[in-house]
Scaffold this motif. Structure first.
Motif, short mmCIF file in Angstrom:
data_model
loop_
_atom_site.label_atom_id
_atom_site.label_comp_id
_atom_site.label_asym_id
_atom_site.label_seq_id
_atom_site.Cartn_x
_atom_site.Cartn_y
_atom_site.Cartn_z
N ASP A 1 -25.69 16.48 -14.87
CA ASP A 1 -25.17 17.40 -13.85
C ASP A 1 -24.15 16.76 -12.91
O ASP A 1 -23.70 17.37 -11.96
CB ASP A 1 -26.31 18.02 -13.05
CG ASP A 1 -26.96 17.06 -12.08
OD1 ASP A 1 -26.67 15.85 -12.09
OD2 ASP A 1 -27.80 17.53 -11.28
N ARG B 1 -21.05 28.91 -4.11
CA ARG B 1 -22.40 29.49 -4.22
C ARG B 1 -23.00 29.72 -2.83
O ARG B 1 -23.62 30.76 -2.58
CB ARG B 1 -23.27 28.55 -5.04
CG ARG B 1 -24.61 29.12 -5.37
CD ARG B 1 -25.26 28.30 -6.45
NE ARG B 1 -26.64 28.69 -6.66
CZ ARG B 1 -27.38 28.25 -7.64
NH1 ARG B 1 -26.88 27.41 -8.53
NH2 ARG B 1 -28.62 28.63 -7.77
N ARG B 2 -22.85 28.76 -1.92
CA ARG B 2 -23.40 28.92 -0.57
C ARG B 2 -22.72 30.06 0.19
O ARG B 2 -23.36 30.80 0.93
CB ARG B 2 -23.28 27.62 0.23
CG ARG B 2 -24.03 26.43 -0.34
CD ARG B 2 -25.55 26.58 -0.32
NE ARG B 2 -26.13 27.01 -1.54
CZ ARG B 2 -26.61 26.23 -2.52
NH1 ARG B 2 -26.54 24.92 -2.43
NH2 ARG B 2 -27.15 26.76 -3.60
N LEU C 1 -20.72 24.31 -5.36
CA LEU C 1 -21.83 24.60 -4.44
C LEU C 1 -21.35 25.34 -3.20
O LEU C 1 -22.07 26.19 -2.67
CB LEU C 1 -22.55 23.31 -4.03
CG LEU C 1 -23.46 22.69 -5.08
CD1 LEU C 1 -24.09 21.41 -4.55
CD2 LEU C 1 -24.53 23.66 -5.53
N THR D 1 -29.87 18.15 -17.37
CA THR D 1 -30.07 19.57 -17.07
C THR D 1 -29.84 20.38 -18.33
O THR D 1 -29.00 20.02 -19.16
CB THR D 1 -29.07 19.99 -15.97
OG1 THR D 1 -29.20 19.11 -14.85
CG2 THR D 1 -29.32 21.41 -15.50
N ASN E 1 -26.30 31.73 -11.70
CA ASN E 1 -26.47 30.68 -12.71
C ASN E 1 -25.85 31.02 -14.05
O ASN E 1 -25.84 30.18 -14.93
CB ASN E 1 -27.96 30.38 -12.90
CG ASN E 1 -28.50 29.56 -11.77
OD1 ASN E 1 -28.02 29.66 -10.65
ND2 ASN E 1 -29.47 28.73 -12.04
N ASN F 1 -31.82 25.58 -5.99
CA ASN F 1 -31.03 24.35 -5.92
C ASN F 1 -31.73 23.23 -5.14
O ASN F 1 -31.63 22.07 -5.51
CB ASN F 1 -29.70 24.60 -5.22
CG ASN F 1 -28.54 24.79 -6.15
OD1 ASN F 1 -27.47 25.10 -5.69
ND2 ASN F 1 -28.71 24.61 -7.44
N SER G 1 -32.09 31.80 -4.40
CA SER G 1 -30.99 31.04 -4.99
C SER G 1 -30.88 29.66 -4.36
O SER G 1 -30.73 28.66 -5.05
CB SER G 1 -29.68 31.82 -4.80
OG SER G 1 -28.59 31.10 -5.34
N GLY H 1 -30.09 25.53 -15.29
CA GLY H 1 -30.36 24.59 -14.22
C GLY H 1 -31.72 23.93 -14.30
O GLY H 1 -32.19 23.32 -13.34
#
Length: 181
Positions: A24, A137-138, A134, A30, A13, A87, A83, A34
């Motif tokens: 966002d 991040r994934r 995303l 936001t 983050n 989300n 994490s 986050g």
């Protein structure tokens, strides 16, 4: 698992630290790292407030991990799930293949499930669509989920290798797009 996961989660983050509220992209205001609860347009906070909100948000979101995971998991797995929960919300595991795979000890299949949680609502199309941010991040979370495990079988090695390759390619694409702006 230790509840210091929030400190490790800040890695994911830190690039999204904002002390002024922002939309966002899905119409949700936001702020901080986050935080969305009681945020409004024009809201401004300090770094200390952002860190306090973040700690409270992480505490709320990790409850689902404690509620649904019925097998021992590693600290890295806990951090990756924290994490993801940050989300998707505290009940993100309920009824999901990810949960079934974790509780059955199918770590590689569980890591693969992270890749499916990469979509954001696109206001223009009115549909959920993959988000580069995303997706990155994934990929990072799925690799963290498997980090430190005995990944000697071909399926695990191939998954890690392919995910690292896709992550590197996508980061390169995003970096180039940013440079052009």
């Amino acid at each position: 698992m230790d509840k210091e996961a929030g400190k490790r989660l800040m890695h994911f983050n830190s690039q999204t630290q904002h002390f002024q509220s922002y939309d966002d992209g899905t119409g949700v205001w936001t702020v901080g790292y986050g935080h969305i609860k009681d945020v409004f347009k024009g809201m401004s906070i300090t770094k200390n407030q952002a860190e306090l909100f973040f700690k409270e948000d992480v505490e709320r979101h990790i409850q689902g991990i404690y509620n649904y995971i019925k097998v021992p998991i590693t600290q890295n797995q806990f951090d990756a799930l924290t994490s993801l929960a940050f989300n998707l919300g505290p009940d993100f595991l309920k009824g999901k293949k990810l949960l079934a795979n974790i509780n059955a000890g199918r770590d590689v299949q569980a890591a693969k499930e992270f890749h499916d949680a990469n979509k954001m609502y696109n206001k223009k199309s009115g549909k959920l669509e993959p988000s580069d941010g995303l997706t990155i991040r994934r990929y990072e979370e799925s690799l963290l989920f498997l980090k430190g495990l005995d990944c000697e079988d071909d399926e695990c090695k191939q998954f890690v290798s392919e995910t690292q390759k896709m992550l590197k390619q996508l980061q390169f694409k995003v970096d180039n797009r940013i440079k052009k702006q």
